[in-house]
Motif scaffolding. Structure first.
Motif, mmCIF file in Angstrom:
data_model
loop_
_atom_site.group_PDB
_atom_site.id
_atom_site.type_symbol
_atom_site.label_atom_id
_atom_site.label_comp_id
_atom_site.label_asym_id
_atom_site.label_seq_id
_atom_site.Cartn_x
_atom_site.Cartn_y
_atom_site.Cartn_z
ATOM 1 N N SER A 282 0.846 -1.199 0.000
ATOM 2 C CA SER A 282 0.000 0.000 0.000
ATOM 3 C C SER A 282 0.880 1.247 0.000
ATOM 4 C CB SER A 282 -0.902 -0.001 1.236
ATOM 5 O OG SER A 282 -0.127 0.041 2.418
ATOM 6 N N PRO A 283 0.395 2.358 -0.573
ATOM 7 C CA PRO A 283 1.184 3.594 -0.570
ATOM 8 C C PRO A 283 1.477 4.043 0.855
ATOM 9 C CG PRO A 283 -0.679 3.767 -2.072
ATOM 10 C CD PRO A 283 -0.900 2.517 -1.274
ATOM 11 N N SER A 284 2.688 4.541 1.069
ATOM 12 C CA SER A 284 3.076 4.984 2.401
ATOM 13 C C SER A 284 3.849 6.289 2.288
ATOM 14 C CB SER A 284 3.949 3.932 3.092
ATOM 15 O OG SER A 284 4.494 4.442 4.292
ATOM 16 N N PRO A 285 3.635 7.217 3.214
ATOM 17 C CA PRO A 285 4.431 8.449 3.193
ATOM 18 C C PRO A 285 5.890 8.212 3.576
ATOM 19 C CG PRO A 285 3.042 8.380 5.143
ATOM 20 C CD PRO A 285 2.635 7.220 4.288
ATOM 21 N N LEU A 286 6.168 7.100 4.262
ATOM 22 C CA LEU A 286 7.534 6.730 4.621
ATOM 23 C C LEU A 286 8.043 5.720 3.597
ATOM 24 C CD1 LEU A 286 9.861 6.908 6.722
ATOM 25 C CD2 LEU A 286 8.834 4.890 7.827
ATOM 26 N N ILE A 287 9.087 6.068 2.857
ATOM 27 C CA ILE A 287 9.572 5.202 1.784
ATOM 28 C C ILE A 287 11.042 4.849 2.003
ATOM 29 C CG2 ILE A 287 7.921 6.139 0.127
ATOM 30 C CD1 ILE A 287 10.210 7.778 -1.088
ATOM 31 N N SER A 288 11.505 3.842 1.272
ATOM 32 C CA SER A 288 12.899 3.395 1.368
ATOM 33 C C SER A 288 13.657 3.638 0.070
ATOM 34 C CB SER A 288 12.948 1.901 1.705
ATOM 35 O OG SER A 288 12.237 1.147 0.736
ATOM 36 N N GLU A 289 13.106 4.468 -0.805
ATOM 37 C CA GLU A 289 13.748 4.784 -2.087
ATOM 38 C C GLU A 289 14.925 5.729 -1.851
ATOM 39 O OE1 GLU A 289 13.997 5.069 -6.441
ATOM 40 O OE2 GLU A 289 12.832 3.750 -5.138
ATOM 41 N N PRO A 290 16.156 5.347 -2.247
ATOM 42 C CA PRO A 290 17.311 6.227 -2.009
ATOM 43 C C PRO A 290 17.405 7.344 -3.026
ATOM 44 C CG PRO A 290 18.033 4.229 -3.110
ATOM 45 C CD PRO A 290 16.554 4.056 -2.847
ATOM 46 N N GLU A 291 17.988 8.439 -2.618
ATOM 47 C CA GLU A 291 18.381 9.512 -3.535
ATOM 48 C C GLU A 291 19.884 9.412 -3.769
ATOM 49 O OE1 GLU A 291 15.527 13.365 -3.544
ATOM 50 O OE2 GLU A 291 17.006 13.298 -1.950
ATOM 51 N N PHE A 292 20.315 9.774 -4.977
ATOM 52 C CA PHE A 292 21.716 9.636 -5.361
ATOM 53 C C PHE A 292 22.342 10.998 -5.670
ATOM 54 C CE2 PHE A 292 21.950 5.069 -5.751
ATOM 55 C CZ PHE A 292 20.645 4.684 -6.051
ATOM 56 N N ARG A 293 23.607 11.101 -5.340
ATOM 57 C CA ARG A 293 24.457 12.178 -5.845
ATOM 58 C C ARG A 293 25.806 11.574 -6.198
ATOM 59 N NH1 ARG A 293 23.296 17.709 -2.285
ATOM 60 N NH2 ARG A 293 21.107 17.915 -2.917
ATOM 61 N N GLN A 294 26.438 12.133 -7.221
ATOM 62 C CA GLN A 294 27.712 11.582 -7.660
ATOM 63 C C GLN A 294 28.680 12.695 -8.016
ATOM 64 O OE1 GLN A 294 24.945 10.599 -9.828
ATOM 65 N NE2 GLN A 294 25.389 11.651 -11.745
ATOM 66 N N ALA A 295 29.955 12.380 -8.013
ATOM 67 C CA ALA A 295 31.008 13.324 -8.376
ATOM 68 C C ALA A 295 32.174 12.563 -8.975
ATOM 69 C CB ALA A 295 31.468 14.116 -7.158
ATOM 70 N N MET A 296 32.866 13.206 -9.911
ATOM 71 C CA MET A 296 34.130 12.689 -10.407
ATOM 72 C C MET A 296 35.238 13.370 -9.597
ATOM 73 S SD MET A 296 33.308 10.432 -12.560
ATOM 74 C CE MET A 296 34.941 10.010 -13.150
ATOM 75 N N LEU A 297 35.955 12.613 -8.798
ATOM 76 C CA LEU A 297 36.953 13.171 -7.901
ATOM 77 C C LEU A 297 38.153 13.728 -8.671
ATOM 78 C CD1 LEU A 297 36.895 10.326 -5.211
ATOM 79 C CD2 LEU A 297 35.765 12.566 -5.078
ATOM 80 N N THR A 298 38.698 14.822 -8.150
ATOM 81 C CA THR A 298 39.887 15.438 -8.731
ATOM 82 C C THR A 298 40.910 15.674 -7.636
ATOM 83 O OG1 THR A 298 39.275 17.762 -8.398
ATOM 84 C CG2 THR A 298 38.318 16.638 -10.322
ATOM 85 N N GLU A 299 42.052 16.230 -8.023
ATOM 86 C CA GLU A 299 43.088 16.519 -7.035
ATOM 87 C C GLU A 299 42.656 17.605 -6.055
ATOM 88 O OE1 GLU A 299 43.705 18.792 -10.820
ATOM 89 O OE2 GLU A 299 43.465 16.682 -10.284
#
Length: 409
Positions: A282-299
């Motif tokens: 059933s639909p729930s206001p509390l979810i387990s779907e992750p959000e993502f962020r990414q980066a290409m690391l530099t010096e």
């Protein structure tokens, strides 16, 4: 996470299974929020010349945490990347403290060499690493369960991609696998009869493959990247004050009461908490779907901080970066820096458990690289670092010194 106030303080050791790291000793934390600079004057070398020596970081620089430049950070190539000189080299340390709570509900994982840890199970771009922080609520069962099974959920049960370069195809496949792993972990908590339906946990995981840093988050733990001394937030806190989350909660039939989801939880995403998600499907206001962020690391990227909300409740991302950066300049020990960060949060009267992981992205401290100098300059006494500007109080003290003492001879 659950609205409560408890008051017994106790420190506990860090448990890291195979990747345990025990730090020794701690230096006193200096309040970097102080806006006063102490001027230490030496005899003038020439008329009218005053030499002022300042301790590094004596004057706090008030810099707001940088927003992600998505176009730059997310520039993942479609095909194999050209080899670059910079290659990350991971070394990490962690520290945890029960804080003022009665029970410790935090767990964490540190694996600096993921390829060696998994062996033939994984063929991925190298170097590779994996870190996680899990902040439990209700009790510690859900967080402990996710820590025990995180490797299996991500790398065994999801057909994790095999690749030699972290291109866009690889990145998309990893995201799909991690998303699936979070959902599998959530369902596993519902199926395990030994775990209470009121037990839940936040989860933040950071994976590094070559220069690709990927952060997946559910809840209000936070990852912060230090880029040339500036804080770059690599996750978004899932709290009701986050406008997008509040809208999603209300559209799914939930409500926010005094800052808590349905009057119970201070987070809008979590694993477990099946008393708020039932019936299954059933639909729930509390979810387990992750959000993502990414980066290409530099010096330019010096280190990554991962911490539970007990840290971020009492300090900004930039403040945490400044504390860790200054500590690494002194001792170059990520475990020691993690401990300093936790102790500073305790000094600031946090009300929660505390866990911090500091991941250095190079084998040596790059926070203050040496500048080239001539042979004549090398023969001169070393000069201390100085701040670009002084506070009003420091300028007043300096002017008073010059008027009363410096001009007397």
């Amino acid at each position: 996470m659950v609205a409560e106030a408890e008051g017994i303080h106790q420190s506990i050791p860090v448990l890291d299974v195979q990747y345990r790291c025990i730090t020794k000793g701690i230096e006193e934390i200096v309040d970097i929020s102080a806006a006063t600079a102490v001027a230490v004057a030496s005899p003038p070398s020439s008329p009218g010349c005053l030499q002022v020596a300042l301790e590094p970081d004596a004057v706090a620089v008030d810099v707001a945490a940088l927003e992600l430049d998505l176009r730059a950070l997310n520039a993942i190539p479609n095909g194999p990347m050209e080899p670059l000189q910079f290659v990350p080299s991971f070394r990490s340390g962690s520290f945890a403290d029960i804080g003022p709570r009665r029970y410790m509900e935090d767990e964490h994982i540190r694996i600096d060499d993921l390829s060696a840890h998994l062996g033939s199970l994984l063929s991925c771009p190298t170097p590779s690493a994996f870190y996680g922080v899990f902040d439990g609520h209700g009790d510690s069962d859900a967080a402990a369960y996710i820590k025990r099974h995180a490797i299996r959920f991500i790398f065994e049960d999801t057909d994790f991609p095999q690749a030699s370069e972290p291109d866009k195809v690889f990145l998309d496949s990893v995201k799909n696998c991690v998303r699936k792993a979070f959902l599998l972990a959530d369902l596993a908590l519902a199926d395990d009869c030994t775990i209470s339906s009121s037990s839940g946990t936040t989860a933040l995981m950071a994976l590094v493959f070559g220069r690709l840093l990927l952060v997946a988050n559910v809840g209000d733990c936070r990852a912060v990247l230090c880029r040339k001394g500036k804080a770059v937030e690599m996750s978004q806190d899932h709290r009701p004050i986050y406008a997008a989350e509040r809208q999603r909660v209300e559209e799914s039939g939930g409500y926010i009461d005094d800052g808590y989801l349905n009057g119970v939880l201070s987070v809008t995403r979590a694993l477990g908490d099946w008393d708020m998600k039932m019936p299954r499907g059933s639909p729930s206001p509390l979810i387990s779907e992750p959000e993502f962020r990414q980066a290409m690391l530099t010096e330019d990227d010096e280190f990554l901080i991962i911490g539970c909300d007990g840290i971020w409740d009492v300090m900004s991302s930039q403040c945490a970066v400044s504390i860790v950066r200054r500590g690494l300049r002194r001792h170059d020990d990520p475990g020691h820096s993690a401990r300093e960060l936790v102790k500073e949060a305790l000094r600031l009267n946090t009300s929660d458990n505390l866990t911090a992981i500091v991941i250095c992205l190079s084998s040596e401290d790059r926070s203050s690289p040496p500048s080239p100098c001539s042979q004549d300059q090398q023969q001169q006494p070393p000069r201390l670092r100085y701040c670009k500007s002084l506070s009003a109080e420091a300028l007043c003290n300096l002017r008073s010194w010059m008027d009363n003492d410096g001009g007397g001879d």
